[in-house]
Design an enzyme around this catalytic site. Structure first.
Site, short mmCIF file in Angstrom:
data_model
loop_
_atom_site.label_atom_id
_atom_site.label_comp_id
_atom_site.label_asym_id
_atom_site.label_seq_id
_atom_site.Cartn_x
_atom_site.Cartn_y
_atom_site.Cartn_z
N LYS A 13 0.84 -1.22 0.00
CA LYS A 13 0.00 0.00 0.00
C LYS A 13 0.87 1.26 0.00
O LYS A 13 0.67 2.17 -0.79
CB LYS A 13 -0.92 0.02 1.24
CG LYS A 13 -1.81 -1.21 1.37
CD LYS A 13 -2.70 -1.15 2.60
CE LYS A 13 -1.97 -1.16 3.94
NZ LYS A 13 -1.24 -2.40 4.23
N ARG A 88 -9.63 0.65 8.86
CA ARG A 88 -9.19 -0.71 9.17
C ARG A 88 -10.25 -1.49 9.94
O ARG A 88 -10.02 -2.64 10.30
CB ARG A 88 -7.94 -0.63 10.06
CG ARG A 88 -6.65 -0.84 9.31
CD ARG A 88 -5.56 -0.52 10.29
NE ARG A 88 -4.41 -1.31 10.12
CZ ARG A 88 -3.29 -0.87 9.53
NH1 ARG A 88 -3.24 0.33 9.03
NH2 ARG A 88 -2.25 -1.65 9.47
N ARG A 127 11.84 -5.78 4.96
CA ARG A 127 11.63 -4.34 4.73
C ARG A 127 12.59 -3.51 5.59
O ARG A 127 12.85 -3.83 6.74
CB ARG A 127 10.19 -3.95 5.09
CG ARG A 127 10.01 -2.42 5.06
CD ARG A 127 8.61 -1.97 5.08
NE ARG A 127 7.86 -2.46 6.23
CZ ARG A 127 6.55 -2.29 6.35
NH1 ARG A 127 5.87 -1.70 5.39
NH2 ARG A 127 5.93 -2.75 7.41
N ARG A 160 11.49 -1.77 11.26
CA ARG A 160 10.42 -1.28 12.15
C ARG A 160 10.22 -2.22 13.33
O ARG A 160 10.30 -3.44 13.17
CB ARG A 160 9.12 -1.17 11.34
CG ARG A 160 8.76 0.23 10.95
CD ARG A 160 7.65 0.30 9.95
NE ARG A 160 6.41 -0.35 10.37
CZ ARG A 160 5.31 -0.37 9.63
NH1 ARG A 160 5.29 0.23 8.44
NH2 ARG A 160 4.23 -0.97 10.04
N ARG A 171 -0.25 -9.22 13.37
CA ARG A 171 -0.86 -8.19 12.51
C ARG A 171 -1.70 -8.83 11.40
O ARG A 171 -2.76 -8.30 11.03
CB ARG A 171 0.23 -7.29 11.90
CG ARG A 171 0.84 -6.34 12.92
CD ARG A 171 2.17 -5.78 12.48
NE ARG A 171 2.11 -5.00 11.27
CZ ARG A 171 3.16 -4.72 10.48
NH1 ARG A 171 4.36 -5.19 10.81
NH2 ARG A 171 3.01 -4.00 9.41
P1 AP5 Z 1 4.86 -1.63 1.86
O1 AP5 Z 1 4.50 -0.81 0.67
O2 AP5 Z 1 5.64 -0.99 2.94
O3 AP5 Z 1 3.57 -2.38 2.43
P2 AP5 Z 1 2.31 -1.83 3.22
O4 AP5 Z 1 1.12 -2.49 2.64
O5 AP5 Z 1 2.33 -0.33 3.24
O6 AP5 Z 1 2.63 -2.45 4.62
P3 AP5 Z 1 2.62 -1.88 6.12
O7 AP5 Z 1 3.29 -2.92 6.98
O8 AP5 Z 1 3.19 -0.51 6.20
O9 AP5 Z 1 1.13 -1.87 6.40
P4 AP5 Z 1 0.44 -1.94 7.71
O10 AP5 Z 1 -0.91 -1.68 7.22
O11 AP5 Z 1 0.59 -3.12 8.55
O12 AP5 Z 1 1.20 -0.83 8.58
P5 AP5 Z 1 0.81 0.63 9.01
O13 AP5 Z 1 2.04 1.43 9.00
O14 AP5 Z 1 -0.39 1.11 8.28
O15 AP5 Z 1 5.67 -2.91 1.32
C1 AP5 Z 1 6.19 -3.87 2.23
C2 AP5 Z 1 7.55 -4.38 1.74
O16 AP5 Z 1 7.38 -5.08 0.52
C3 AP5 Z 1 8.56 -3.26 1.44
O17 AP5 Z 1 9.82 -3.71 1.83
C4 AP5 Z 1 8.49 -3.08 -0.07
O18 AP5 Z 1 9.71 -2.65 -0.60
C5 AP5 Z 1 8.16 -4.50 -0.54
N1 AP5 Z 1 7.31 -4.52 -1.73
C6 AP5 Z 1 6.29 -3.69 -2.06
N2 AP5 Z 1 5.75 -4.05 -3.23
C7 AP5 Z 1 6.44 -5.15 -3.64
C8 AP5 Z 1 6.34 -6.00 -4.79
N3 AP5 Z 1 5.44 -5.79 -5.75
N4 AP5 Z 1 7.19 -7.05 -4.87
C9 AP5 Z 1 8.12 -7.26 -3.91
N5 AP5 Z 1 8.26 -6.49 -2.81
C10 AP5 Z 1 7.43 -5.46 -2.68
O19 AP5 Z 1 0.31 0.39 10.53
C11 AP5 Z 1 1.20 0.07 11.56
C12 AP5 Z 1 0.46 0.00 12.87
O20 AP5 Z 1 -0.14 1.28 13.17
C13 AP5 Z 1 -0.74 -0.98 12.91
O21 AP5 Z 1 -0.35 -2.31 13.22
C14 AP5 Z 1 -1.62 -0.35 14.01
O22 AP5 Z 1 -1.10 -0.63 15.29
C15 AP5 Z 1 -1.44 1.14 13.76
N6 AP5 Z 1 -2.44 1.66 12.83
C16 AP5 Z 1 -2.21 2.21 11.60
N7 AP5 Z 1 -3.36 2.57 11.01
C17 AP5 Z 1 -4.36 2.24 11.88
C18 AP5 Z 1 -5.78 2.33 11.83
N8 AP5 Z 1 -6.42 2.84 10.75
N9 AP5 Z 1 -6.47 1.87 12.88
C19 AP5 Z 1 -5.86 1.38 13.98
N10 AP5 Z 1 -4.53 1.24 14.09
C20 AP5 Z 1 -3.77 1.67 13.04
#
Ligand code: AP5
Length: 217
Positions: A13, A88, A127, A160, A171
């Site tokens: 994402k 979410r 990552r 991270r 997660r």
């Molecule tokens: P990346 O693009 O970083 O993936 P992502 O989908 O953004 O993953 P996140 O882990 O950031 O999502 P998340 O939703 O768990 O975390 P968030 O920060 O929102 O890609 C991942 C890896 O793959 C990278 O290394 C990239 O280079 C690689 N990659 C990408 N595309 C690729 C491809 N095509 N092929 C190969 N490799 C590829 O949330 C973190 C925490 O915050 C949550 O756990 C929660 O505690 C809190 N939080 C955040 N939002 C909320 C909410 N709305 N409600 C409640 N709690 C929340």
């Protein structure tokens, strides 16, 4: 364009959102990034959120809904926005609908990115994230030019705190239980399109562009 990128942790994402930001000149609204900045700055919200994030649990709805409401009201969201990691839960999706209605807006596209569990684990444990600008890399699939250093701002790359295998499994469970129901929520609203999130970052970007431009995807 008002877009939601939906998908499990590691689906890509954030990676896709950052490319779309450059193409469409609209902001990425990532609740994860906003929360991590609050944790780093030790704000009261960051102190409250940290425990949930470190455990791989969701931060309570009222906290994240407040963050998004404030962010979407800023002038740079006037032309549109890309929501990454929000909503979410069904409660967050209902709150979003209500706040957008109040602004005379609605969600036009929800793109759900599907990737199987084993690949998600490989992506997340490999990552590395920039401490300076937050840009994400992968040690194998998307490495920086200089190991450990961000290509963009020269910042230090780190793993991270919630990217360990144990927390990642938690997660993924949280995603299945609390976020996956949004797939049918947005299908019922006729704005959902699902894509396979495996393949090159560029190929996935093309699939998203086809959807945004109204093609078959
Ligand atoms: P990346 O693009 O970083 O993936 P992502 O989908 O953004 O993953 P996140 O882990 O950031 O999502 P998340 O939703 O768990 O975390 P968030 O920060 O929102 O890609 C991942 C890896 O793959 C990278 O290394 C990239 O280079 C690689 N990659 C990408 N595309 C690729 C491809 N095509 N092929 C190969 N490799 C590829 O949330 C973190 C925490 O915050 C949550 O756990 C929660 O505690 C809190 N939080 C955040 N939002 C909320 C909410 N709305 N409600 C409640 N709690 C929340």
């Amino acid at each position: 364009m008002n877009l939601i990128l939906l998908g499990p942790p590691g689906a890509g994402k954030g990676t896709q959102a950052k490319i779309l930001v450059k193409k469409f000149d609209i902001p990425q609204v990532s609740t994860g990034d906003i929360l991590r900045a609050a944790v780093k700055d030790q704000t009261p919200m960051g102190i409250r959120a940290k425990g949930y994030m470190d455990e791989g649990a969701l931060v309570p709805d009222e906290v994240v809904v407040g963050i998004v409401e404030e962010r979407l009201a800023k002038p740079d969201c006037g032309k549109g926005f890309i929501l990454d990691g929000f909503p979410r839960t069904v409660g967050q999706a209902d709150a979003l609908k209500k706040m957008l209605a109040g602004l005379g807006k609605s969600i036009e596209h929800v793109v759900s990115i599907d990737v199987d569990k084993e690949e998600l684990l490989e992506r997340i444990t490999g990552r590395r994230t920039c401490r300076g600008c937050g840009r994400g890399y992968h040690i194998v699939f998307d490495p920086p030019h200089v190991q450990g250093t961000c290509d963009g701002c020269g910042g230090e790359l780190y793993l991270r705190e919630d990217d360990s295998e144990e927390t990642m499994r938690k997660r993924l469970d949280v995603y299945e239980q609390q976020t996956a129901p949004l797939i049918s929520y947005y299908a019922d609203e006729s704005v959902l399109r699902s894509i396979q999130g495996t393949g090159s970052i560029e190929d996935i970007q093309q699939k998203i562009l086809v959807i945004i431009k109204g093609g078959k995807g």
